[in-house]
Design an enzyme around this catalytic site. Structure first.
Site, mmCIF file in Angstrom:
data_model
loop_
_atom_site.group_PDB
_atom_site.id
_atom_site.type_symbol
_atom_site.label_atom_id
_atom_site.label_comp_id
_atom_site.label_asym_id
_atom_site.label_seq_id
_atom_site.Cartn_x
_atom_site.Cartn_y
_atom_site.Cartn_z
ATOM 1 N N CYS A 2 38.525 -1.187 21.602
ATOM 2 C CA CYS A 2 39.786 -0.712 22.171
ATOM 3 C C CYS A 2 40.474 0.239 21.200
ATOM 4 O O CYS A 2 40.154 0.270 20.016
ATOM 5 C CB CYS A 2 40.720 -1.878 22.422
ATOM 6 S SG CYS A 2 39.960 -3.243 23.280
ATOM 7 N N ARG A 27 35.669 5.561 21.501
ATOM 8 C CA ARG A 27 35.469 4.128 21.250
ATOM 9 C C ARG A 27 35.061 3.374 22.517
ATOM 10 O O ARG A 27 34.644 2.226 22.443
ATOM 11 C CB ARG A 27 36.761 3.505 20.704
ATOM 12 C CG ARG A 27 37.166 4.081 19.371
ATOM 13 C CD ARG A 27 38.611 3.742 19.052
ATOM 14 N NE ARG A 27 38.792 2.369 18.643
ATOM 15 C CZ ARG A 27 38.684 1.940 17.397
ATOM 16 N NH1 ARG A 27 38.384 2.791 16.447
ATOM 17 N NH2 ARG A 27 38.880 0.682 17.099
ATOM 18 N N TRP A 74 38.900 -2.023 26.224
ATOM 19 C CA TRP A 74 37.493 -2.244 26.569
ATOM 20 C C TRP A 74 37.400 -3.735 26.846
ATOM 21 O O TRP A 74 37.537 -4.561 25.950
ATOM 22 C CB TRP A 74 36.616 -1.836 25.394
ATOM 23 C CG TRP A 74 35.177 -1.712 25.731
ATOM 24 C CD1 TRP A 74 34.582 -0.703 26.428
ATOM 25 C CD2 TRP A 74 34.145 -2.625 25.387
ATOM 26 N NE1 TRP A 74 33.242 -0.941 26.528
ATOM 27 C CE2 TRP A 74 32.938 -2.102 25.894
ATOM 28 C CE3 TRP A 74 34.113 -3.824 24.697
ATOM 29 C CZ2 TRP A 74 31.723 -2.745 25.750
ATOM 30 C CZ3 TRP A 74 32.894 -4.464 24.536
ATOM 31 C CH2 TRP A 74 31.715 -3.923 25.056
ATOM 32 N N ASN A 100 43.912 -5.262 19.672
ATOM 33 C CA ASN A 100 42.447 -5.164 19.584
ATOM 34 C C ASN A 100 41.957 -6.430 18.913
ATOM 35 O O ASN A 100 42.579 -6.888 17.952
ATOM 36 C CB ASN A 100 42.016 -3.990 18.700
ATOM 37 C CG ASN A 100 42.335 -2.660 19.323
ATOM 38 O OD1 ASN A 100 42.765 -2.580 20.468
ATOM 39 N ND2 ASN A 100 42.138 -1.607 18.550
ATOM 40 N N GLY A 101 40.818 -6.941 19.363
ATOM 41 C CA GLY A 101 40.265 -8.142 18.742
ATOM 42 C C GLY A 101 40.193 -9.283 19.741
ATOM 43 O O GLY A 101 40.305 -9.071 20.951
ATOM 44 N N GLU A 482 10.874 -3.578 16.606
ATOM 45 C CA GLU A 482 12.161 -2.885 16.706
ATOM 46 C C GLU A 482 12.265 -1.785 15.647
ATOM 47 O O GLU A 482 12.742 -0.684 15.931
ATOM 48 C CB GLU A 482 13.303 -3.915 16.583
ATOM 49 C CG GLU A 482 14.710 -3.341 16.583
ATOM 50 C CD GLU A 482 15.043 -2.460 17.777
ATOM 51 O OE1 GLU A 482 14.280 -2.410 18.740
ATOM 52 O OE2 GLU A 482 16.085 -1.783 17.713
ATOM 53 N N LYS A 486 12.816 2.217 16.391
ATOM 54 C CA LYS A 486 13.944 2.990 15.838
ATOM 55 C C LYS A 486 13.424 4.267 15.186
ATOM 56 O O LYS A 486 13.962 5.346 15.401
ATOM 57 C CB LYS A 486 14.712 2.181 14.785
ATOM 58 C CG LYS A 486 15.657 1.119 15.279
ATOM 59 C CD LYS A 486 16.884 1.604 16.000
ATOM 60 C CE LYS A 486 16.670 1.719 17.478
ATOM 61 N NZ LYS A 486 16.832 0.580 18.314
ATOM 62 N N GLU A 489 11.991 6.825 17.874
ATOM 63 C CA GLU A 489 12.899 7.411 18.862
ATOM 64 C C GLU A 489 13.880 8.420 18.265
ATOM 65 O O GLU A 489 14.293 9.342 18.953
ATOM 66 C CB GLU A 489 13.634 6.345 19.681
ATOM 67 C CG GLU A 489 14.750 5.601 18.974
ATOM 68 C CD GLU A 489 15.515 4.658 19.908
ATOM 69 O OE1 GLU A 489 15.796 3.536 19.487
ATOM 70 O OE2 GLU A 489 15.822 5.055 21.031
ATOM 71 N N HIS A 505 -8.575 -5.728 13.650
ATOM 72 C CA HIS A 505 -9.289 -5.664 14.929
ATOM 73 C C HIS A 505 -9.234 -4.263 15.513
ATOM 74 O O HIS A 505 -9.381 -4.091 16.727
ATOM 75 C CB HIS A 505 -8.720 -6.717 15.887
ATOM 76 C CG HIS A 505 -8.906 -8.108 15.370
ATOM 77 N ND1 HIS A 505 -10.130 -8.735 15.347
ATOM 78 C CD2 HIS A 505 -8.037 -8.976 14.778
ATOM 79 C CE1 HIS A 505 -10.016 -9.930 14.804
ATOM 80 N NE2 HIS A 505 -8.741 -10.101 14.433
ATOM 81 N N LYS A 604 21.372 7.147 27.148
ATOM 82 C CA LYS A 604 21.907 5.867 26.676
ATOM 83 C C LYS A 604 21.704 4.760 27.711
ATOM 84 O O LYS A 604 21.306 3.668 27.381
ATOM 85 C CB LYS A 604 23.395 6.024 26.340
ATOM 86 C CG LYS A 604 24.037 4.770 25.761
ATOM 87 C CD LYS A 604 23.488 4.447 24.387
ATOM 88 C CE LYS A 604 23.919 3.098 23.867
ATOM 89 N NZ LYS A 604 23.043 2.618 22.797
HETATM 90 C C1 F6R Z 1 16.506 1.917 22.000
HETATM 91 C C2 F6R Z 1 17.365 1.606 23.132
HETATM 92 C C3 F6R Z 1 16.723 1.293 24.429
HETATM 93 C C4 F6R Z 1 17.519 0.238 25.201
HETATM 94 C C5 F6R Z 1 16.934 0.051 26.613
HETATM 95 C C6 F6R Z 1 17.637 -1.047 27.377
HETATM 96 O O1 F6R Z 1 17.239 2.121 20.833
HETATM 97 O O2 F6R Z 1 18.562 1.616 23.028
HETATM 98 O O3 F6R Z 1 15.396 0.901 24.263
HETATM 99 O O4 F6R Z 1 17.470 -0.956 24.493
HETATM 100 O O5 F6R Z 1 17.028 1.254 27.317
HETATM 101 O O6 F6R Z 1 18.987 -0.754 27.542
HETATM 102 P P1 F6R Z 1 20.018 -1.869 27.911
HETATM 103 O O7 F6R Z 1 20.073 -2.816 26.770
HETATM 104 O O8 F6R Z 1 21.305 -1.145 28.140
HETATM 105 O O9 F6R Z 1 19.511 -2.555 29.145
#
Ligand code: F6R
Length: 609
Positions: A2, A27, A74, A100-101, A482, A486, A489, A505, A604
């Site tokens: 927020c 934010r 938010w 906020n919080g 993971e 990272k 990507e 293998h 996103k």
């Molecule tokens: C990678 C990333 C994506 C999301 C995926 C699922 O850094 O952000 O792999 O994790 O698209 O997204 P959500 O969690 O929003 O369902």
């Protein structure tokens, strides 16, 4: 999360508040509101939706009041709505507060205040604040806020405005940012610098426990009731950098926000005596839990990787079979689930198309669905039977970081909750795990504080290569996945994650001189096995970086360099091991001049199949 703005000065407050709130839009928010004292009266305007909706409500009417507070919310406690938007007011409508919080003990306070005759009108935790001020107010706003803060548990940055005090704003903070802006005959509160930078570059950063009073003459700050002198800082960043809090990218800002995100996600969920988890929002009974014959975890991308951690953790602690599926696979494979299956859906956005479809399929098959999600009121949150919210705050960088780490917390809390009902985790084990979970936010901070330079330097090794490898066993393998996602990507360096025992293998063929291999070694029960795999890799002259607990005395003998993380239970290691991997990916991408926050071809929120 927020955004807060407060203003007292010589100009009409509303445009200053709206302008400040616009600068905090990054934010993330789903409703907004302002309160000003105009013509001696406190006037409130609030609206669900974006700021233009609020502006539409204010409808061009320029309030002349020169003192006011504003907020972008938010949603956490209570869905996004006009009524749940801030500012909230007391029974008289003369005292307003933005916050906020999370106020952890708001239910307790609300009950007490209701007994005292206060009437509440929203679903929020925040509304207890103006009512507490009303309860304690005897003409001195500072005193009333001070007494209010003494009652609060949880985190807050709050600013209070009262009709009877048209020349005073009072603010307090604990575990949530708040700054004071010092202009020429005008003063500001804000949750971040961008909100004030077009008016002043002089700021004071408030610390936990401080209460600040703004009047038309200046600012006074108190700690424990005593006035304190604070340093005035001059901001030299440009406006764009200011939105990122001085960080060059949102991704690194969000990586650095992880201790706070962990703290917020844990807030109010660990019983004070560590005897169990408190998932208020979660109304599963022991009878419900005992019916489950298996767990199916479904998610995409990073959230799927969190699900793999969930499989290891849940199978170990619940002794139930746990399947983890990529949502786009799950929905088309006619999965074997029924009313005795607990389906756990993990999604930061709560809107990912495949994950939502998987949830709907699970419900069609009568499974019980729990969602772990970051966005209140998202489709997944609305359609699931139960929701565990992760309080990571809005994630802006495409690469998920703070959402992942809080998803892990959601999984651990759910596992402990189920284990307690099933009787598969002993009370002293629950208590031990919770003690360790409680330490994670500070340990995450330690990782950030101590490893930054080392990882920046290591990234120069990774950035040069086209192929890199991440290996580990058990939970380390889950984090390797993971870490490799990272890196690829955002830096476009190809990275593969392998279960360490699987390398020989096939993939060992790709291990050549100097190729970077990151080996995670936090799982005691398979440590020696992982070391054997590292030796196989070293025999091919690869450059191996180990990630291990600080107390590990062996690892440095077998790898080229070690990233040491603070000690925790192996079960919880993913929360800490993933941070250096995120930083490594970030620095590799930054050194390769990649568009870190918006990597090519990616979005996103993936709302298409
Ligand atoms: C990678 C990333 C994506 C999301 C995926 C699922 O850094 O952000 O792999 O994790 O698209 O997204 P959500 O969690 O929003 O369902």
């Amino acid at each position: 999360m927020c955004g807060i703005v407060g203003y007292i000065g010589k100009n009409p407050a509303v445009p200053v508040l709206l302008n400040g709130l616009k600068k905090l839009e990054y934010r993330g928010y789903d409703s907004a509101g302002v309160a000003v004292i105009d013509g001696g009266k406190l006037v409130l305007n609030r609206s669900v939706g974006k700021l233009h909706m609020l502006e539409g409500k204010i409808n061009g009417y320029v309030h002349n009041g020169t003192i006011g507070i504003g907020h972008t919310r938010w949603a956490t406690h209570g869905r996004p709505s006009d009524n749940n938007s801030h500012p909230h007011t007391d029974c008289t409508g003369k005292i307003a507060a933005v916050h906020n919080g999370i106020i952890e003990n708001y239910l307790e306070l609300k009950e007490w205040l209701e007994k005292e005759g206060h009437v509440f009108s929203s679903e929020t935790d925040t509304e207890v604040l103006p009512h507490l001020v009303e309860q304690f107010y005897q003409g001195d706003l500072f005193e009333a806020v001070k007494q209010m803060t003494a009652k609060l548990r949880g985190s807050y940055a709050t600013v209070v405005l009262a009709e009877d005090n048209p020349d005073t704003l009072v603010a307090a903070r604990k575990d949530n940012p708040l700054i004071v802006g010092i202009g020429d005959g005008e003063y500001f509160f804000a949750s971040d610098i961008p909100a004030v930078i077009s008016y002043t570059r002089k700021i004071i950063v408030l610390e936990d426990g401080e209460i600040a009073v703004l009047t038309r003459e200046g600012v006074t700050i108190y700690q424990d009731g005593r006035q304190v002198e604070k340093e005035i800082q001059t901001i030299t960043w440009d406006t764009k950098a200011a939105e990122k809090g001085g960080y060059p990218h949102f991704m690194i800002k969000e990586i650095c926000e992880q201790p706070r995100a962990l703290r917020d996600t844990l807030s109010g969920r660990i019983a004070p005596d560590y005897s169990g988890v408190d998932l208020k929002e979660f109304n599963l009974t022991t009878e419900d839990v005992k019916k489950f014959r298996k767990v199916a975890i479904v998610a995409c991308g990073t959230a799927y990787h969190a699900g793999i951690v969930g499989k290891y953790a849940m199978e170990k602690m619940l002794r139930l079979p746990v399947e983890v599926d990529i949502a786009s696979e799950f929905r088309y494979r006619d999965p074997l689930i029924d009313s005795d299956t607990l389906v756990v859906i993990i999604s930061q956005s709560g809107e990912t198309a495949d994950t939502l479809a998987a949830l709907r399929l699970a419900k069609e098959k009568d499974a019980r669905v729990v969602a772990i999600t970051n966005v209140v009121g998202s489709s997944i949150a609305r359609e699931a039977d139960h929701v565990i919210y992760t309080w990571a705050g809005p994630e802006i960088a495409v690469a998920s970081t703070k959402a992942y780490i809080t998803q892990l917390i959601g999984i651990y809390l759910l596992t402990l909750f189920l284990g307690k009902h099933l009787g598969t985790i002993k009370p002293d084990e629950v208590s031990q795990i919770l003690h360790y979970i409680y330490r994670l936010p500070n340990q995450a901070q330690e990782v950030l504080d101590t490893l930054n330079e080392q990882l920046d330097r290591m990234a120069t090794v990774f950035k040069k290569w086209e192929d890199t490898f991440f290996v580990g066993r058990g939970l380390d393998y889950a984090v390797a996945m993971e870490g490799s996602l990272k890196l690829k990507e955002i830096s476009y360096v190809h990275a593969e994650a392998y279960a360490a025992g699987e390398l020989k293998h096939g993939t060992l063929a790709l291990i050549v001189k100097d190729v970077p291999v990151l080996a995670l070694c936090t799982q005691d029960d398979v440590f020696e096995k992982t070391v054997s795999n590292i030796k196989e890799i070293k025999a091919r002259e690869a450059h191996v970086i180990g990630v291990a607990f600080q107390g590990n005395k062996e690892i440095h003998k077998v790898v080229d360099e070690v990233v040491y993380i603070p000690e925790t239970l192996p079960l919880l290691a993913p929360v800490l091991t993933v941070i250096p991997l995120q930083m490594l990916a970030y620095y590799a991408a930054a050194h390769r001049n990649c568009d870190v926050d918006q990597p090519r071809n990616l979005a996103k929120s993936v709302t298409v199949e």
